[in-house]
Design an enzyme around this catalytic site. Structure first.
Site, PDB file in Angstrom:
ATOM      1  N   ILE A 157       0.838  -1.205   0.000  1.00  0.00           N
ATOM      2  CA  ILE A 157       0.000   0.000   0.000  1.00  0.00           C
ATOM      3  C   ILE A 157       0.867   1.247   0.000  1.00  0.00           C
ATOM      4  CG2 ILE A 157      -1.745   1.301   1.264  1.00  0.00           C
ATOM      5  CD1 ILE A 157      -2.842  -1.379   2.289  1.00  0.00           C
ATOM      6  N   ARG A 244      -4.407   1.089  10.455  1.00  0.00           N
ATOM      7  CA  ARG A 244      -5.098   0.402  11.551  1.00  0.00           C
ATOM      8  C   ARG A 244      -5.343   1.377  12.686  1.00  0.00           C
ATOM      9  NH1 ARG A 244      -6.721  -2.849   8.727  1.00  0.00           N
ATOM     10  NH2 ARG A 244      -6.499  -5.112   8.715  1.00  0.00           N
ATOM     11  N   GLU A 273     -13.156   1.078  17.406  1.00  0.00           N
ATOM     12  CA  GLU A 273     -14.147   0.789  16.365  1.00  0.00           C
ATOM     13  C   GLU A 273     -15.063  -0.323  16.869  1.00  0.00           C
ATOM     14  OE1 GLU A 273     -12.733   0.123  12.383  1.00  0.00           O
ATOM     15  OE2 GLU A 273     -11.126   1.591  12.574  1.00  0.00           O
ATOM     16  N   HIS A 291     -13.673   3.495   7.890  1.00  0.00           N
ATOM     17  CA  HIS A 291     -12.882   2.303   7.564  1.00  0.00           C
ATOM     18  C   HIS A 291     -13.305   1.725   6.212  1.00  0.00           C
ATOM     19  CE1 HIS A 291     -10.412  -1.132   9.592  1.00  0.00           C
ATOM     20  NE2 HIS A 291     -10.110  -0.997   8.322  1.00  0.00           N
ATOM     21  N   ILE A 292     -13.160   2.539   5.178  1.00  0.00           N
ATOM     22  CA  ILE A 292     -13.617   2.146   3.835  1.00  0.00           C
ATOM     23  C   ILE A 292     -12.463   2.040   2.838  1.00  0.00           C
ATOM     24  CG2 ILE A 292     -15.944   3.057   4.121  1.00  0.00           C
ATOM     25  CD1 ILE A 292     -14.972   5.544   2.474  1.00  0.00           C
TER      26      ILE A 292
END
Length: 320
Positions: A157, A244, A273, A291-292
């Site tokens: 990423i 995270r 969360e 959190h998408i």
């Protein structure tokens, strides 16, 4: 054999599994009912994303389970080593959502430097009566081109983030405990590309020299960015966390925003969360998403087909 996709799966994933001879169930079973459901339906494969927890109680009490699959990268919601010690395969899709997460990082960055996170809150309230005042408030944005982006965590990423940053003219610096250098291939629509080699640096240098910082690290026992790190940053830095929850000390972040050390933050993940702290949700200088990072149609298609491919390969080998 039956597959339970408890947190959902794309149609392409379902079709690939069905073509491989599997029955796919997409019922969302409550956590406390999972053991009973898996046993009653003789589920061979349990697929999850981030919502469902796969702990020792499920692993110990579901003899039919052969594979646990995580649609995405991190597997902190699965007792991975314990499952493997019991002969259960644990798989994930580390590359499928990298581009989607990287694009969300830049959605937060572009929104941050032009105050979209705040103007989108205030325009519906006061746009018809205080237009000139709002225009003045949001008229001091900056460009990303020419600025320095610090990437903490230079895996898949992080490298996708670097590609976009290089493409828009940013300077990229990166830190990673396990990566010394990486060749970043920036590809264009017409088949042309450039290669840029980036050597990683100590994290303290990234902290000190970046105009913007983005984190791409797995879940940690301690904060990656805490109060002492904010003190080292440039005044007016922007910070993004689409990795995270818990890798940034949110109390220290709020303090840094209020002092002006941090100009804005973009958060896709949170310490708590699914109930993030109210102080975070209500802060006017934080751009928020629930959190998408991996939640694009393209990523979900890749995740579904990649999981299906791994499942078919593993279980066909076992049958053979």
């Amino acid at each position: 054999m039956k597959v339970l996709a408890n947190d959902g799966i794309s149609n392409s994933g379902i079709e690939a599994l069905q073509a491989g001879g599997f029955e796919v169930l997409t019922t969302t079973v409550a956590q406390e009912q999972l053991v009973k459901f898996i046993n009653e339906n003789k589920i061979s494969v349990l697929l999850v994303r981030s919502a469902t927890q796969v702990r020792k109680d499920i692993i110990d009490n579901c003899e039919s389970l052969k594979i646990i699959g995580r649609g995405g990268v991190g597997m902190d919601n699965i007792d991975v080593e314990y499952a493997r010690s019991k002969g259960i395969h644990v798989i994930n899709t580390p590359a499928a959502s990298s581009q989607s997460v990287a694009e969300l990082v830049f959605a937060h960055l572009f929104g941050g430097v032009r105050y979209l996170y705040d103007s989108n809150r205030n325009m519906p309230l006061d746009g018809d009566t205080q237009f000139k005042s709002l225009k003045k408030n949001y008229a001091k944005g900056v460009e990303l081109r020419g600025k320095t982006l610090g990437i903490i965590g230079f895996g898949r990423i992080g490298r996708e983030v670097a590609k976009i940053a290089l493409g828009i003219g940013m300077k990229v610096i990166a830190s990673d405990k396990f990566v010394g250098k990486a060749d970043i291939k920036v590809e264009f629509y017409n088949g042309q590309f450039i290669n840029v080699e980036i050597e990683t640096e100590p994290m303290k240098d990234i902290i000190k020299h970046s105009d913007f910082i983005t984190l791409h690290v797995p879940a940690q026992e301690d904060y990656v960015i805490g109060e002492k790190h904010f003190e080292m940053m440039k005044d007016g830095v922007g910070i993004i966390n689409a990795a995270r929850g818990g890798v940034i000390d949110e109390v220290a972040l709020i303090k840094a925003i209020e002092s002006g050390k941090v100009s804005f933050a973009g958060l896709d993940t949170f310490e708590e969360e699914p109930k993030p702290a109210i102080q975070v949700l209500m802060n006017g200088r934080i751009s928020l998403t629930p959190h998408i990072g991996a939640a694009t149609n393209e990523a979900q298609d890749r995740i579904g087909t990649e999981l299906a491919s791994q499942i078919i390969s593993l279980l066909k080998v076992q049958e053979a």
